[in-house]
Enzyme design. Sequence first.
Site, short mmCIF file in Angstrom:
data_model
loop_
_atom_site.label_atom_id
_atom_site.label_comp_id
_atom_site.label_asym_id
_atom_site.label_seq_id
_atom_site.Cartn_x
_atom_site.Cartn_y
_atom_site.Cartn_z
N TYR A 1 -8.69 -12.23 15.83
CA TYR A 1 -7.41 -12.47 15.12
C TYR A 1 -7.16 -13.97 15.01
CZ TYR A 1 -2.49 -12.77 13.96
OH TYR A 1 -1.30 -13.11 13.36
N GLU B 1 6.74 -5.09 12.55
CA GLU B 1 5.77 -4.03 12.87
C GLU B 1 4.48 -4.60 13.44
OE1 GLU B 1 5.01 -1.79 9.36
OE2 GLU B 1 6.92 -0.73 9.41
N PRO C 1 4.38 -18.67 12.12
CA PRO C 1 5.35 -18.15 13.09
C PRO C 1 4.74 -17.98 14.48
CG PRO C 1 5.14 -16.74 11.13
CD PRO C 1 3.97 -17.65 11.17
N ARG D 1 0.82 -1.22 0.00
CA ARG D 1 0.00 0.00 0.00
C ARG D 1 0.85 1.26 0.00
NH1 ARG D 1 -3.40 -0.56 5.25
NH2 ARG D 1 -1.38 -1.37 5.96
N ARG D 2 2.05 1.20 0.57
CA ARG D 2 2.85 2.41 0.79
C ARG D 2 3.82 2.62 -0.38
NH1 ARG D 2 4.45 1.10 7.00
NH2 ARG D 2 4.78 -0.96 6.06
#
Length: 252
Positions: A153, A189, A183, A34-35
């Site tokens: 989640y 992040e 994981p 997205r960035r």
Amino acid sequence: MAKIALITGATSGIGAACADTFAAQGYDLILVARRENLLDTQAQQLNEKYGVKIKKLIADVRDKENINYVLDTLPGEWKNVDVLVNNAGLSQGLDPIDKGDTNDWDTMIDTNVKGLLYVTKVVSGWMVERKHGHIINIGSIAGKEVYPNGNVYCATKHAVDALSKGMRIDLLPHNIKVTQINPGMVETEFSIVRFKGDENRAKKVYDGLEPLIAQDIADAIWYVVSRPAHVNINDMLIMPTAQATGTIVKRD
């Protein structure tokens, strides 16, 4: 043309480590993120370092029309994807079910489940035509067990677990491998996003122990992808030495 790896969530954490690892192995890359500013910098650095070809796709996997468009309009030669790494994913909040933020729930479900499906539907179609490909889904220890306040989640990552099994069955006749990588605690992040930018709270998650790093997971993914054609690693659970379960850890 070199082999091609398509990586979602490519500009940070596990996605960025995978991009570097595959480029080091001579793969051309389709990087989805997205960035735009981060993606531009990443692509330039990888090209200069490894000399591989890179196609940048600015897209949010949650946006079905947008992700379909950027994938469908790729030049034909870029649709010969050998490896898809469904890495884009996140957690938002850590609240009991009665106090959860429904906007957080939507974000997690739309990214972790629906976004993975949108990308996979398109790319698996290309793989089916070629009778070749390998799909790597990034799951989690949260897809193997449920921990306090992890409710939604954990549900999304349990969905990834089920989808990985279903994909493997559906794509078996087409010679397409499907692997799930799960994981435990990885310092990326992830916790900063979960706690909405609260870096101090995120840092405390890893106090007193040595977590995994993104490159550990990228190394495992490369191991899986580099197996002989007759070998598929269905499922891999990777934990730091200091972590036994989703909630039991040893802190010094």
